[in-house]
Each structure stands twice: as structure tokens, then as C-alpha cells.
Design a protein around this motif. Structure first.
Motif, PDB file in Angstrom:
ATOM      1  N   PHE A  59     101.107 -64.924 -18.079  1.00 16.13           N
ATOM      2  CA  PHE A  59     101.855 -65.267 -16.907  1.00 16.13           C
ATOM      3  C   PHE A  59     101.300 -64.474 -15.663  1.00 16.13           C
ATOM      4  N   VAL A  60     100.990 -63.254 -15.674  1.00 15.67           N
ATOM      5  CA  VAL A  60     100.242 -62.617 -14.655  1.00 15.67           C
ATOM      6  C   VAL A  60      98.932 -63.318 -14.264  1.00 15.67           C
ATOM      7  N   ARG A  61      97.973 -63.601 -15.025  1.00 20.30           N
ATOM      8  CA  ARG A  61      96.909 -64.632 -14.929  1.00 20.30           C
ATOM      9  C   ARG A  61      96.983 -65.933 -14.212  1.00 20.30           C
ATOM     10  N   LEU A  62      98.047 -66.470 -14.872  1.00 21.11           N
ATOM     11  CA  LEU A  62      98.275 -67.755 -14.036  1.00 21.11           C
ATOM     12  C   LEU A  62      98.618 -67.721 -12.678  1.00 21.11           C
ATOM     13  N   ASN A  63      99.342 -66.454 -12.485  1.00 22.72           N
ATOM     14  CA  ASN A  63      99.923 -66.373 -10.887  1.00 22.72           C
ATOM     15  C   ASN A  63      98.397 -65.699  -9.991  1.00 22.72           C
ATOM     16  N   GLY A  64      97.608 -65.600 -10.789  1.00 22.17           N
ATOM     17  CA  GLY A  64      96.285 -64.982  -9.985  1.00 22.17           C
ATOM     18  C   GLY A  64      96.151 -63.545  -9.787  1.00 22.17           C
ATOM     19  N   GLY A  65      96.932 -62.855 -10.872  1.00 23.26           N
ATOM     20  CA  GLY A  65      96.801 -61.417 -10.867  1.00 23.26           C
ATOM     21  C   GLY A  65      96.227 -60.868 -12.088  1.00 23.26           C
ATOM     22  N   GLU A  66      96.352 -59.600 -12.150  1.00 24.89           N
ATOM     23  CA  GLU A  66      95.761 -58.752 -13.467  1.00 24.89           C
ATOM     24  C   GLU A  66      97.093 -57.889 -13.874  1.00 24.89           C
ATOM     25  N   ILE A  67      96.980 -57.623 -15.114  1.00 24.44           N
ATOM     26  CA  ILE A  67      97.923 -56.577 -15.475  1.00 24.44           C
ATOM     27  C   ILE A  67      97.045 -55.406 -16.298  1.00 24.44           C
ATOM     28  N   TRP A  68      97.751 -54.094 -16.212  1.00 21.65           N
ATOM     29  CA  TRP A  68      97.117 -53.237 -16.892  1.00 21.65           C
ATOM     30  C   TRP A  68      98.153 -52.019 -17.028  1.00 21.65           C
ATOM     31  N   PHE A  69      97.926 -50.760 -17.710  1.00 19.72           N
ATOM     32  CA  PHE A  69      98.889 -49.801 -17.825  1.00 19.72           C
ATOM     33  C   PHE A  69      98.072 -48.403 -18.127  1.00 19.72           C
ATOM     34  N   ASN A  70      98.853 -47.086 -17.727  1.00 21.29           N
ATOM     35  CA  ASN A  70      98.381 -46.152 -18.090  1.00 21.29           C
ATOM     36  C   ASN A  70      99.360 -45.257 -18.803  1.00 21.29           C
ATOM     37  N   SER A  71      99.139 -44.600 -19.949  1.00 19.11           N
ATOM     38  CA  SER A  71      99.923 -43.985 -20.763  1.00 19.11           C
ATOM     39  C   SER A  71      99.287 -42.536 -21.510  1.00 19.11           C
ATOM     40  N   SER A  72     100.200 -41.815 -21.592  1.00 12.51           N
ATOM     41  CA  SER A  72      99.968 -40.581 -22.641  1.00 12.51           C
ATOM     42  C   SER A  72     101.042 -40.351 -23.366  1.00 12.51           C
ATOM     43  N   PRO A  73     100.720 -40.110 -24.830  1.00 12.83           N
ATOM     44  CA  PRO A  73     102.086 -39.664 -25.801  1.00 12.83           C
ATOM     45  C   PRO A  73     102.885 -38.756 -25.186  1.00 12.83           C
ATOM     46  N   ALA A  74     104.110 -39.084 -25.338  1.00 11.00           N
ATOM     47  CA  ALA A  74     105.260 -38.244 -24.898  1.00 11.00           C
ATOM     48  C   ALA A  74     105.415 -37.833 -23.554  1.00 11.00           C
ATOM     49  N   GLN A  75     104.434 -38.527 -22.690  1.00 10.85           N
ATOM     50  CA  GLN A  75     104.420 -38.311 -21.359  1.00 10.85           C
ATOM     51  C   GLN A  75     104.955 -39.607 -20.586  1.00 10.85           C
ATOM     52  N   GLY A  76     105.232 -40.584 -21.251  1.00 10.46           N
ATOM     53  CA  GLY A  76     105.756 -41.732 -20.526  1.00 10.46           C
ATOM     54  C   GLY A  76     104.533 -43.030 -20.144  1.00 10.46           C
ATOM     55  N   SER A  77     104.888 -43.884 -19.804  1.00 10.78           N
ATOM     56  CA  SER A  77     104.188 -45.156 -19.268  1.00 10.78           C
ATOM     57  C   SER A  77     104.222 -45.783 -17.902  1.00 10.78           C
ATOM     58  N   THR A  78     102.955 -46.258 -17.331  1.00 10.82           N
ATOM     59  CA  THR A  78     103.286 -46.973 -16.298  1.00 10.82           C
ATOM     60  C   THR A  78     102.359 -48.234 -16.430  1.00 10.82           C
ATOM     61  N   PHE A  79     103.149 -49.252 -16.267  1.00 10.52           N
ATOM     62  CA  PHE A  79     102.704 -50.634 -16.404  1.00 10.52           C
ATOM     63  C   PHE A  79     102.401 -51.364 -15.117  1.00 10.52           C
ATOM     64  N   CYS A  80     101.430 -51.687 -14.578  1.00 13.44           N
ATOM     65  CA  CYS A  80     101.037 -52.382 -13.370  1.00 13.44           C
ATOM     66  C   CYS A  80     100.698 -53.606 -13.467  1.00 13.44           C
ATOM     67  N   PHE A  81     101.234 -54.384 -12.451  1.00 15.18           N
ATOM     68  CA  PHE A  81     100.608 -55.902 -12.250  1.00 15.18           C
ATOM     69  C   PHE A  81     100.342 -56.306 -10.970  1.00 15.18           C
ATOM     70  N   SER A  82      99.299 -57.021 -10.451  1.00 16.80           N
ATOM     71  CA  SER A  82      99.170 -57.536  -9.047  1.00 16.80           C
ATOM     72  C   SER A  82      99.623 -58.819  -9.059  1.00 16.80           C
ATOM     73  N   ILE A  83     100.048 -59.337  -7.759  1.00 13.59           N
ATOM     74  CA  ILE A  83     100.743 -60.551  -7.557  1.00 13.59           C
ATOM     75  C   ILE A  83     100.327 -61.031  -6.345  1.00 13.59           C
ATOM     76  N   PRO A  84      99.878 -62.405  -5.842  1.00  9.74           N
ATOM     77  CA  PRO A  84      99.537 -62.702  -4.676  1.00  9.74           C
ATOM     78  C   PRO A  84     100.596 -62.665  -3.579  1.00  9.74           C
ATOM     79  N   THR A  85     100.240 -62.275  -2.229  1.00  8.69           N
ATOM     80  CA  THR A  85     101.034 -62.529  -1.275  1.00  8.69           C
ATOM     81  C   THR A  85     100.826 -63.621  -0.344  1.00  8.69           C
ATOM     82  N   PRO A  86     101.951 -64.263   0.148  1.00  5.00           N
ATOM     83  CA  PRO A  86     101.804 -65.424   1.276  1.00  5.00           C
ATOM     84  C   PRO A  86     100.834 -65.332   2.161  1.00  5.00           C
ATOM     85  N   ARG A  87      99.868 -66.239   2.455  1.00  3.16           N
ATOM     86  CA  ARG A  87      98.902 -66.380   3.493  1.00  3.16           C
ATOM     87  C   ARG A  87      99.283 -67.057   4.785  1.00  3.16           C
ATOM     88  N   ARG A  88     100.495 -68.151   4.564  1.00  3.45           N
ATOM     89  CA  ARG A  88     100.915 -68.961   5.810  1.00  3.45           C
ATOM     90  C   ARG A  88     102.591 -69.055   5.507  1.00  3.45           C
TER      91      ARG A  88
END
Length: 599
Positions: A556-585
Motif C-alpha cells: 500500500f505504501v508503494r502504491l501511494n508512491g512512498g517507501e517503508i522501513w524500520f529500525n529495531s534492536s532486541p529489547a529496545q523497541g522498534s520504529t517503523f517509518c513510511f513516506s507518503i506524498p504531500t499535495p502540490r496543488r
């Protein structure tokens, strides 16, 4: 034996030769040029046959009879010959009834005047016997119509010879030999007649018919050496030129000998001046074609002969050209444009792939729907159990009933939203991006998960400002956020925190979901977004899943023109990020059921 008898036998041989050519032409009568050629030979056979008996006749009356036989063919020979030349040199379109009628005016006058000469003597002024050679010969004093016939015949001969000579100058080397034989053969009757009529050399007899012996020799040579009647040279050349497939012919030394017009359209820069050059010189920019010529492979191959991405596809076929003894004398390279067929095949393959992907997507979506509906239903079950316990204890359950009502309304809204989205996708995956207030969209999805987060004692915090606008498909964005929030709650222990943030970077909004959960191991991280990852880990409270949520999030992220990724370490939590376009007009803005406009 007097020499007139030998000459008579020679003329009979010429007659037989002409009749053989007539028969060969009849066998090839499906070609117009073969018909005219055969009629010309037949006209010549009347001339030689009649003259063979004329020179052995003993009375003037017999000579007159055989002259009438000769003139069955004589007046029409030149007309038939010029028609054959027009066909041979590629001017078949000129041969029509009107032209033939005009050409036959003088021959019709000639034969009429000859057969009625005794009434007017306009063809022969006089006709007497001459015994100077020891046997009877006729002496003729020509009249004006005879002169008209001769001038007309040689005018047609001059025109026809000029046309063939012009063709000779522009023909390839092998064709020139054939055309030369035609020219030489045609000069036989006309050349001999010219010598006889000019009187340059004393000739007691008319040597014109013996020209057919000369012609017959060269015509037969041309037919059996070059198969003229079967090939019908220029007719074949016209067909060759009009072919849509490119044909390029080489000899066994890989030297170019011929090509058609279509070949010039495909091989850039190909010109007649390249005839005689090697394949290596001609195909220096087309290694695929050069390899096929050198190897002589006959297997058909669909390739792009140039390196341009939009270049056409060609079906390349290499075959040997054999002579009458089946010995190879050359190679023929055939290129057929199959671009549309290749692209159609590609479209079919792409459609089949898309169907497979849509079927797989459908299966995953059923699981996601079950996943989204399962959680609120589980909460309702728990509330129902709690309600039953309190009812047994006589306690008030007004607060629980209110919570159940709210949860049922949330579940109903979720199901309605999913059903609406699925109905819109019946014709295939549709993508309808609109301007959305990200803060409101996040808040709506957090609200759906409030009871679940409260049960585990997990805080969901959103630091996304109210005016944060993104351009995305609303239903897809909802599914992405619900899956990421659901996973964060699943793998975060009681008392933890899930935090949402958004940052505008280079025309896109980077949305992050951070938890204080158990983190992701290195082994799990390598296959987390892969379709093959069908095993879901158990949550901190024993929650089960389907292992499909993140795969759908990625799609779904790719269909919307973005990317998804994550950073995580065992026992220290996780951060999931995704990019999404902003309107131009300036576009429509949809936010949690409300509508507005944003620039």
C-alpha cells in the motif's frame, strides 16, 4: 542437293525451336509475360515454317500460298514483342485494351493489304520468279504499305530495346546476364532483316527468318540457364520490392547481391551502392544480423536488432538459396516485423501476472479484514464476560454497556469502511488519492484501538500537528496505520508507550510509529517484509496474528508512491517509518468524514 533444301531444313529446325518455346510459355500461362512471349514465338513459327516451304516451291502460285502462311505471324510479331517488353520491364499497367487496339491498327492494315494485294498492288507492286540461284526465288518490288509496315516494326523495336537497355543499367549483376540474353535474342530477327533490306550485303534470299534460329538459341539458353519464363524477371522483382518482409540476399562469400525496399527501412543506410560489400561492412551496427549470416542458422528468433529500448522486434530467419542441383549458391536473410505480436504476448503475460498478484492480494486482504475485525470483537467478548460477572455480583454495569455500545459502533464503522473499499475494487485494484489531514486520520485509527491499548496499559501518543496534510488513498492509509499500531501494541509490554510523529522532508511526509516493545531479532529483520514470511510471532500478551500485515503495508505504501522501513534492536523497541506524498496543488481535503480544501 541444292542449298535451298539445307536452308529449308534449318528453318524447320527454327520452327521446332519456336514451338518448344511456345509450349514452355503455355505451361507458365499464369504469368502475363509468358502469354505474350509464347504468342511471339508462335508468330515467329508461322514465318519460319512458311518460308521453309517458300524456298523449295517451284511455282509462283505456291510461293504466294506460303507467303500468306508467313503473314499470319509477320504483321503481329512486333506488336506482341513490344507488349512482352513492357511486361518484362515492369510496365504491365500500360498494357490495356486501348493500347493493344492502337498497336494493332498497322498490323491489321498490313495483313489486309497483303491478302488483297492482287486488287491494288499497294503492298507488292510486282511479284516475279528469279532463277539466278538454280531454283525458283521470288523477286518483289515493295509498295507503300510494305514500307509503312517496316518503319512501324522498327519503331517498336527501337522503343523496346531502349526500355530493356534502361532496365539493364539499373539491374543487379545476375539479372544483367538474363536481360543481355533477352536483348541479344531480340536482335536476331530484326538484325537479320535490317541487313537484308539495306542491301549492304548481297543476299539472294530473305535471311530474316533465320534470325529466329539465332533468337531461339539465346532464348533457350536464357530459359534453362536463368529460368526466365518461370522467374519473369521484373515481375518477380516487383513482387520482391513490394514484400512487407525484408529480404537480403548474400552469396556464399557473404557478399551482398540483392535486397528489397523493406530491407532499406530496417537496415539504416542500406543502398544499392552497398551491393558487392561484405556482410561485416553492412551489418557493422547490427551484430545479431551479422552473426546469423555468418553462422547460417535457420532457427527463427524474435529479437530487437538495435539497442534502442523502443526498437521494433523482428523474426529473423536464415535460409540457403540452392541451384537446380540443390547446391547452395547463396543465403537469404528474412526479417518479419513481429513487434505487435511480441508486445501482445508481453501484455498477456503482464495481465496474467497481474491476475496472479490480484488473487494473492485478495487472499491477503481477507486475512487483514479478519485481523481488523477480530480485535474489536475480542474486546466485545471480554466486555460481555465482564458484564456477566458484574451482573452476577449485583453491581452496576452502566459504564460497561456504554463502552460496549461505543465499541460496537466503532466495529460497525470499520466494517462499513472496509466494505465500501472492497466494492470500489471489484474491477481491479483502484487507487484514489485525495488530500487528507494526517492528524485526524491518525486520531481515528487510535480511537479504534483505545480499548486494546487500555487493556495492556499502553499509551498511544501522537505528536502530529493538526495542519499536517498528505496526498494518499484514505482506505489504504487507514490500513497502513492500523497494522503498524496493532503490531506496536502487540509487541509492547504493559506500561509501554507507542508514539507517532511526522516530519516533512523533500516533498514527502515521513510518518513514524515508535514503540518501547521487545524489538526485532536480526533473523526476523531479514525476512520481515517478504511475502514468504507467513509465520507471525506471539505478542507480549499471547496475541496471535497472520504474518501478513507488514507485507500489505509495504504494497500500500508503494502504491501511494512512498517507501517503508524500520529500525529495531532486541529489547529496545522498534520504529517503523513510511513516506507518503504531500499535495502540490489545490485539491479536495477529506478528514475523518469532514470535507474542505487545501492549497
Amino acid at each position: 542437293m541444292k542449298y535451298n533444301l539445307y536452308l529449308s531444313m534449318l528453318l524447320m529446325a527454327a520452327t521446332c525451336c519456336s514451338l518448344v518455346l511456345t509450349y514452355l510459355s503455355w505451361k507458365r500461362r499464369d504469368l502475363p509475360i509468358a502469354i505474350s512471349y509464347g504468342l511471339g514465338m508462335l508468330a515467329g513459327s508461322f514465318y519460319t515454317f512458311g518460308y521453309a516451304f517458300e524456298i523449295v516451291s517451284t511455282t509462283l502460285e505456291h510461293i504466294r500460298f506460303w507467303l500468306r502462311i508467313e503473314y499470319i505471324g509477320i504483321p503481329f510479331g512486333s506488336v506482341i514483342w513490344i507488349i512482352m517488353v513492357l511486361q518484362y520491364t515492369g510496365r504491365q499497367s500500360l498494357v490495356n485494351r486501348k493500347l493493344i487496339a492502337i498497336l494493332l491498327i498497322i498490323p491489321a492494315l498490313t495483313i489486309t493489304a497483303h491478302y488483297t494485294n492482287e486488287w491494288h498492288h499497294w503492298y507488292y507492286k510486282s511479284m516475279t520468279l528469279n532463277m539466278s540461284e538454280g531454283f525458283p526465288l521470288v523477286s518483289l518490288v515493295k509498295g507503300p504499305i510494305y514500307v509503312l509496315h517496316v518503319v512501324y516494326s522498327y519503331t517498336l523495336f527501337a522503343i523496346g530495346t531502349a526500355l530493356m537497355f534502361q532496365m539493364f543499367l539499373h539491374a543487379n549483376p545476375r539479372m544483367k546476364k538474363q536481360i543481355a540474353l533477352m536483348i541479344i535474342g531480340s536482335w536476331g530477327p530484326y538484325g537479320f532483316t535490317l541487313v537484308y533490306l539495306s542491301g549492304v550485303i548481297y543476299m539472294p534470299i530473305d535471311i530474316s527468318p533465320f534470325g529466329f534460329v539465332f533468337s531461339g538459341f539465346f532464348y533457350l539458353w536464357g530459359i534453362y540457364q536463368f529460368n526466365m519464363l518461370r522467374l519473369a524477371p521484373l515481375a518477380l522483382q516487383k513482387v520482391f520490392e513490394s514484400m512487407q518482409d525484408a529480404v537480403i540476399i548474400f552469396d556464399m562469400d557473404h557478399t551482398l547481391t540483392s535486397f528489397n525496399h523493406a530491407a532499406k527501412e530496417i537496415v539504416e543506410g542500406l543502398h544499392k551502392k552497398h551491393i558487392g560489400q561484405t556482410a561485416a561492412q553492412i551489418f557493422s551496427r547490427y551484430p545479431a544480423l551479422l552473426e546469423r549470416v555468418i553462422q547460417g542458422s535457420s532457427n527463427e528468433t524474435k529479437i530487437q536488432i538495435s539497442g534502442h529500448p523502443d526498437a521494433k522486434f523482428y523474426n529473423i530467419h536464415m535460409s540457403y538459396v540452392n541451384d537446380g542441383r540443390l547446391n547452395p549458391v547463396g543465403k537469404m536473410l528474412l526479417l518479419s516485423d513481429v513487434t505487435e505480436m511480441v508486445r501482445s504476448e508481453k501484455r498477456l503475460l503482464d495481465n496474467a501476472k497481474q491476475l496472479r498478484e490480484l488473487n494473492a492480494f485478495k487472499d491477503r486482504m481477507f486475512n487483514v479484514v479478519a485481523h481488523d475485525i477480530r480485535d474489536p470483537l475480542a474486546v466485545l467478548i471480554n466486555l460481555m464476560e465482564l458484564l456477566e460477572e458484574e451482573q452476577n455480583g449485583g453491581e452496576s454495569h452502566e459504564e460497561i454497556v456504554q463502552e460496549m455500545g461505543q465499541q460496537i459502533q466503532n466495529t460497525f464503522n470499520l466494517v462499513e469502511s472496509l466494505l465500501d473499499w472492497f466494492r470500489s475494487q471489484r474491477g481491479g485494484m483502484l487507487f484514489r488519492p485525495v488530500a487528507l489531514n494526517l492528524a485526524n486520520v491518525v486520531q481515528a485509527n487510535v480511537h479504534l484501538l483505545e480499548i486494546r491499548s487500555a487493556r495492556k496499559g499502553i499509551q498511544i501518543l501522537s505528536d502530529i500537528p493538526i495542519g499536517t496534510i498528505v496526498f494518499a488513498d484514505k482506505e489504504m492509509l487507514d490500513l497502513i496505520l492500523r497494522n503498524l499500531l496493532s503490531n506496536a501494541l502487540k509487541f509492547t509490554a504493559s506500561g509501554g508507550i507507542v508514539q507517532l510523529q511526522a516530519e516533512h522532508v523533500e516533498g514527502k511526509m515521513i510518518v513514524s510509529v515508535t514503540d518501547t516493545g521487545q524489538g526485532i531479532s536480526t533473523d526476523q529483520a531479514e525476512s520481515l517484509f517478504q511475502d514468504a514470511n507467513r509465520v507471525s510471532s506471539v505478542g507480549t500478551a499471547g496475541e496471535q496474528g497472520f504474518g501478513l500485515g507488514l507485507t500489505l503495508c509495504r504494497e500500500f505504501v508503494r502504491l501511494n508512491g512512498g517507501e517503508i522501513w524500520f529500525n529495531s534492536s532486541p529489547a529496545q523497541g522498534s520504529t517503523f517509518c513510511f513516506s507518503i506524498p504531500t499535495p502540490r496543488r489545490t485539491i479536495h481535503l477529506i478528514s475523518n468524514g469532514g470535507r474542505g480544501r487545501v492549497t
